[in-house]
Design a protein around this motif. Structure first.
Motif, PDB file in Angstrom:
ATOM      1  N   GLU A   1       0.834  -1.206   0.000  1.00  0.00           N
ATOM      2  CA  GLU A   1       0.000   0.000   0.000  1.00  0.00           C
ATOM      3  C   GLU A   1       0.869   1.257   0.000  1.00  0.00           C
ATOM      4  OE1 GLU A   1      -2.452   2.533   3.285  1.00  0.00           O
ATOM      5  OE2 GLU A   1      -2.823   0.367   3.275  1.00  0.00           O
TER       6      GLU A   1
ATOM      7  N   GLN B   1       4.591   9.836  -9.623  1.00  0.00           N
ATOM      8  CA  GLN B   1       4.107   9.958 -11.001  1.00  0.00           C
ATOM      9  C   GLN B   1       3.231  11.189 -11.200  1.00  0.00           C
ATOM     10  OE1 GLN B   1       2.286   6.062 -11.252  1.00  0.00           O
ATOM     11  NE2 GLN B   1       4.127   5.121 -12.108  1.00  0.00           N
ATOM     12  N   GLU B   2       2.590  11.635 -10.121  1.00  0.00           N
ATOM     13  CA  GLU B   2       1.764  12.847 -10.176  1.00  0.00           C
ATOM     14  C   GLU B   2       2.575  14.120  -9.945  1.00  0.00           C
ATOM     15  OE1 GLU B   2      -2.406  10.802  -8.487  1.00  0.00           O
ATOM     16  OE2 GLU B   2      -1.109  11.980  -7.156  1.00  0.00           O
TER      17      GLU B   2
ATOM     18  N   GLU C   1       2.860   1.577  -3.363  1.00  0.00           N
ATOM     19  CA  GLU C   1       1.995   1.974  -4.483  1.00  0.00           C
ATOM     20  C   GLU C   1       1.554   3.426  -4.362  1.00  0.00           C
ATOM     21  OE1 GLU C   1      -1.049  -0.963  -4.277  1.00  0.00           O
ATOM     22  OE2 GLU C   1       0.221  -2.565  -5.098  1.00  0.00           O
ATOM     23  N   GLN C   2       1.249   3.883  -3.144  1.00  0.00           N
ATOM     24  CA  GLN C   2       0.818   5.276  -2.970  1.00  0.00           C
ATOM     25  C   GLN C   2       1.974   6.236  -3.224  1.00  0.00           C
ATOM     26  OE1 GLN C   2      -2.451   6.973  -2.117  1.00  0.00           O
ATOM     27  NE2 GLN C   2      -0.961   8.213  -3.218  1.00  0.00           N
ATOM     28  N   ASN C   3       3.159   5.913  -2.710  1.00  0.00           N
ATOM     29  CA  ASN C   3       4.309   6.784  -2.943  1.00  0.00           C
ATOM     30  C   ASN C   3       4.672   6.838  -4.423  1.00  0.00           C
ATOM     31  OD1 ASN C   3       4.638   7.586  -0.269  1.00  0.00           O
ATOM     32  ND2 ASN C   3       6.052   5.929   0.219  1.00  0.00           N
ATOM     33  N   LEU C   4       4.564   5.712  -5.118  1.00  0.00           N
ATOM     34  CA  LEU C   4       4.830   5.695  -6.561  1.00  0.00           C
ATOM     35  C   LEU C   4       3.812   6.565  -7.292  1.00  0.00           C
ATOM     36  CD1 LEU C   4       6.309   4.672  -9.057  1.00  0.00           C
ATOM     37  CD2 LEU C   4       4.866   2.624  -9.001  1.00  0.00           C
ATOM     38  N   LYS C   5       2.550   6.491  -6.882  1.00  0.00           N
ATOM     39  CA  LYS C   5       1.508   7.310  -7.508  1.00  0.00           C
ATOM     40  C   LYS C   5       1.800   8.794  -7.306  1.00  0.00           C
ATOM     41  CE  LYS C   5      -3.561   7.684  -7.745  1.00  0.00           C
ATOM     42  NZ  LYS C   5      -3.768   9.105  -7.402  1.00  0.00           N
ATOM     43  N   TRP C   6       2.230   9.165  -6.088  1.00  0.00           N
ATOM     44  CA  TRP C   6       2.556  10.568  -5.823  1.00  0.00           C
ATOM     45  C   TRP C   6       3.763  11.019  -6.647  1.00  0.00           C
ATOM     46  CZ3 TRP C   6       1.786   9.811   0.129  1.00  0.00           C
ATOM     47  CH2 TRP C   6       0.448  10.080   0.461  1.00  0.00           C
TER      48      TRP C   6
END
Length: 328
Positions: A281, A291-292, A284-289
């Motif tokens: 979790e 990428q954003e 995945e959240q840190n990767l999403k941030w």
């Protein structure tokens, strides 16, 4: 036949580690058995926790630590040849592992897209999850609150500050050089304090005139005493580390307990593996941030397995900005 190199804990730490504390050795790696795989290190981690944790191990042990490694041979269906794994294999170039044994199992890295594999030891690994869970689960920040991060330019602190900004907080970072303070501002910190040159208490009053609501503590010692003195009632403190006294024979910290009583503060220490069931979790959240464009990272890379002690000692003395990594 595969020949592995490994760094041995050759002499018990006393004060700041030196070259005398380490010894480089070689060994022949045994052939793999069923449910085992052979992995070759690509990137290795050096982290502050290694300094106090190694005191639990006898002299002659392999230095502890995580690494990103490539699977060269495998007799385990979940770890195919060519995959990259993150495992606590220690300071060694080659490892035979049975992943079904032991509590902290190695895992195959998820797809990082265009991001480098080394992030599996930083923002997309243990330090990233330390920041994600250690800050959000313990401090439970609220929009508009003021957050202070000590050791703010390190692998964990730099991420905590950015996550606090994502959550709508004002963030103050404490670091040890003007260059690190400028970098922290460039990644979104509202205020920074150079603890080596500034009056921390006075600067903190200016940056947080209404007091501090959340404190993410990486250092302990005098800095923590000063921050606790400016916490608001019902403030929360997440204790990640106490690096200021890791190299001391005994911690010499003034007891700030009165602040905990009078201000009814909540303080909690933690180990990141408390949340091992939710580990992906955080990644995945840190990767999403990332990428954003909301989460930025920096790595301080030391080239060469032979230079691991230098990278470790440099990290302990503040030579790194962001995550310290060894590239084999």
């Amino acid at each position: 036949m595969v020949l592995a190199k490994k760094w041995i804990y050759a002499k018990a730490f006393s004060g700041l580690p030196t070259a005398e504390n380490f010894r480089l050795e070689e060994e022949t790696v045994a052939a793999i058995k069923d449910n085992e795989f052979l992995a070759e290190a690509v990137f290795l981690s050096v982290d502050p926790y290694m300094r106090p944790y190694m005191l639990q191990y006898p002299v002659g042990s392999v230095m502890i630590g995580g690494q990103i490694a490539k699977v060269l041979e495998s007799k385990h269906p979940k770890y195919p040849v060519g995959s990259f794994v993150c495992g606590n294999f220690g300071w060694r170039t080659h490892t035979v592992c049975n992943p079904d044994e032991g509590e902290l199992k190695p895992y195959v890295l998820p797809d990082f897209g265009k991001e480098p594999l080394s992030l599996g030891l930083g923002v997309l690994g243990m330090p990233g999850n330390t920041a994600y869970f250690g800050f959000l689960e313990i401090c439970k920040p609220v929009v508009g609150e003021t957050v202070v991060v000590s050791g703010a330019a390190g692998a964990v602190g730099s991420l905590v500050g950015q996550i606090a900004k994502i959550k709508g907080c004002q963030v103050i970072g404490i670091a040890g050089t003007d260059e690190k303070c400028e970098w922290l501002k460039s990644i979104g910190f509202d205020h920074t304090i150079n603890y080596k040159t500034a009056d921390i208490g006075e600067e903190l009053k200016k940056a947080a005139p209404k007091g501090v609501d959340c404190y993410f503590d990486n250092v302990g010692g005098k800095i923590t005493e000063i921050v606790c003195g400016q916490m608001n009632v019902f403030g929360r403190i997440s204790v990640c580390g106490t690096i200021s006294n890791y190299n001391s024979e005994a911690a010499k910290v003034t007891d700030p307990q009165r602040d905990y009583v009078w201000k009814q503060l909540k303080q909690e220490g933690f180990l990141v593996y408390r949340w091992k069931a939710r580990y992906m979790e955080g990644i995945e959240q840190n990767l999403k941030w990332i990428q954003e464009g909301k989460l930025k990272y920096h790595e301080t890379v030391t080239e060469g397995f032979e230079n691991m002690p230098d990278g470790f000692i440099g990290m302990l003395t503040g030579g790194n900005t962001g995550k310290a990594v060894i590239k084999v």
